[in-house]
Design a protein around this motif. Structure first.
Motif, mmCIF file in Angstrom:
data_model
loop_
_atom_site.group_PDB
_atom_site.id
_atom_site.type_symbol
_atom_site.label_atom_id
_atom_site.label_comp_id
_atom_site.label_asym_id
_atom_site.label_seq_id
_atom_site.Cartn_x
_atom_site.Cartn_y
_atom_site.Cartn_z
ATOM 1 N N ALA A 65 0.835 -1.202 0.000
ATOM 2 C CA ALA A 65 0.000 0.000 0.000
ATOM 3 C C ALA A 65 0.873 1.258 0.000
ATOM 4 N N TRP A 66 1.939 1.231 0.773
ATOM 5 C CA TRP A 66 2.873 2.359 0.838
ATOM 6 C C TRP A 66 3.496 2.599 -0.532
ATOM 7 N N PHE A 67 3.982 1.527 -1.170
ATOM 8 C CA PHE A 67 4.607 1.664 -2.490
ATOM 9 C C PHE A 67 3.592 2.145 -3.531
ATOM 10 N N ARG A 68 2.387 1.596 -3.517
ATOM 11 C CA ARG A 68 1.349 2.045 -4.469
ATOM 12 C C ARG A 68 1.021 3.521 -4.274
ATOM 13 N N GLU A 103 22.098 -12.997 6.437
ATOM 14 C CA GLU A 103 22.157 -12.745 7.876
ATOM 15 C C GLU A 103 22.751 -11.378 8.195
ATOM 16 N N SER A 104 23.443 -10.795 7.265
ATOM 17 C CA SER A 104 24.118 -9.526 7.501
ATOM 18 C C SER A 104 23.118 -8.392 7.649
ATOM 19 N N LYS A 105 23.307 -7.590 8.690
ATOM 20 C CA LYS A 105 22.447 -6.413 8.860
ATOM 21 C C LYS A 105 22.705 -5.396 7.761
ATOM 22 N N GLU A 106 23.839 -5.529 7.086
ATOM 23 C CA GLU A 106 24.188 -4.611 6.010
ATOM 24 C C GLU A 106 23.648 -5.051 4.653
ATOM 25 N N ALA A 107 23.119 -6.276 4.559
ATOM 26 C CA ALA A 107 22.609 -6.769 3.282
ATOM 27 C C ALA A 107 21.453 -5.883 2.823
ATOM 28 N N ILE A 108 21.428 -5.583 1.536
ATOM 29 C CA ILE A 108 20.361 -4.774 0.977
ATOM 30 C C ILE A 108 19.237 -5.710 0.555
ATOM 31 N N GLY A 109 18.046 -5.493 1.120
ATOM 32 C CA GLY A 109 16.904 -6.351 0.842
ATOM 33 C C GLY A 109 16.063 -5.878 -0.321
ATOM 34 N N GLY A 110 16.227 -4.617 -0.708
ATOM 35 C CA GLY A 110 15.456 -4.073 -1.815
ATOM 36 C C GLY A 110 15.719 -2.590 -1.960
ATOM 37 N N TYR A 111 15.022 -1.978 -2.912
ATOM 38 C CA TYR A 111 15.251 -0.556 -3.168
ATOM 39 C C TYR A 111 13.987 0.093 -3.727
ATOM 40 N N PHE A 112 13.893 1.389 -3.571
ATOM 41 C CA PHE A 112 12.930 2.244 -4.270
ATOM 42 C C PHE A 112 13.752 3.327 -4.962
ATOM 43 N N LEU A 113 13.472 3.576 -6.209
ATOM 44 C CA LEU A 113 14.037 4.711 -6.921
ATOM 45 C C LEU A 113 12.975 5.801 -6.874
ATOM 46 N N LEU A 114 13.329 6.941 -6.294
ATOM 47 C CA LEU A 114 12.368 8.026 -6.093
ATOM 48 C C LEU A 114 12.602 9.160 -7.073
ATOM 49 N N ASP A 115 11.547 9.907 -7.327
ATOM 50 C CA ASP A 115 11.618 11.144 -8.106
ATOM 51 C C ASP A 115 11.139 12.259 -7.195
ATOM 52 N N VAL A 116 12.086 12.857 -6.465
ATOM 53 C CA VAL A 116 11.780 13.911 -5.498
ATOM 54 C C VAL A 116 12.723 15.085 -5.723
ATOM 55 N N GLU A 117 12.358 16.224 -5.166
ATOM 56 C CA GLU A 117 13.140 17.446 -5.367
ATOM 57 C C GLU A 117 14.354 17.556 -4.440
#
Length: 127
Positions: free
Chosen positions: A27-30, A65-79
């Motif tokens: 819902a947040w992403f939509r 298991e790494s807290k530094e592992a990237i689980g995903g991303y959002f590419l934003l279009d913001v100012e």
């Protein structure tokens, strides 16, 4: 860009809680997509391969298991980065121990910028 760090924060949730969090995320992403703020986003598989070094060695990782592992991303279009930070602060994953790295996208490759600077400096030195 928002980089979602850590893949293990849902392990302590029941299946019902995981579904609730997933529904909130979607819902947040939509909502962000409908507002024109999020232009892309995907979860990443927990593990992949890392290519490194002059010999292009391939190894396993990053490890889920790494807290530094990237689980995903959002590419934003913001100012502004402040707007991206506000979006990150509204993430449903933060309540469960997730973390988000907010990174501006470079307008051009910094290596290319530096190479042009060095070429100009070299040209001026020969004048």
């Amino acid at each position: 860009m928002l980089l979602f760090r850590g893949n293990d924060w849902t392990k302590s949730l029941s299946p019902e809680e995981k579904q609730k969090v997933t529904d909130h995320w979607m819902a947040w992403f939509r909502r962000l997509t409908d507002q024109g703020k999020a232009i892309a986003g995907n979860p990443l598989e927990p593990e992949g391969k890392i290519v490194s070094g002059k010999n292009r060695v391939v190894s396993d990782g990053p490890f889920a298991e790494s807290k530094e592992a990237i689980g995903g991303y959002f590419l934003l279009d913001v100012e502004t980065i402040e707007e991206a930070i506000a979006i990150a602060q509204s993430s449903p994953g933060l309540a469960y121990g997730g973390s988000i790295e907010v990174r501006p996208m470079a307008g051009e490759c910094p290596l290319d910028v530096r190479a042009r600077q060095l070429a100009r400096e070299e040209q001026l030195a020969t004048v």
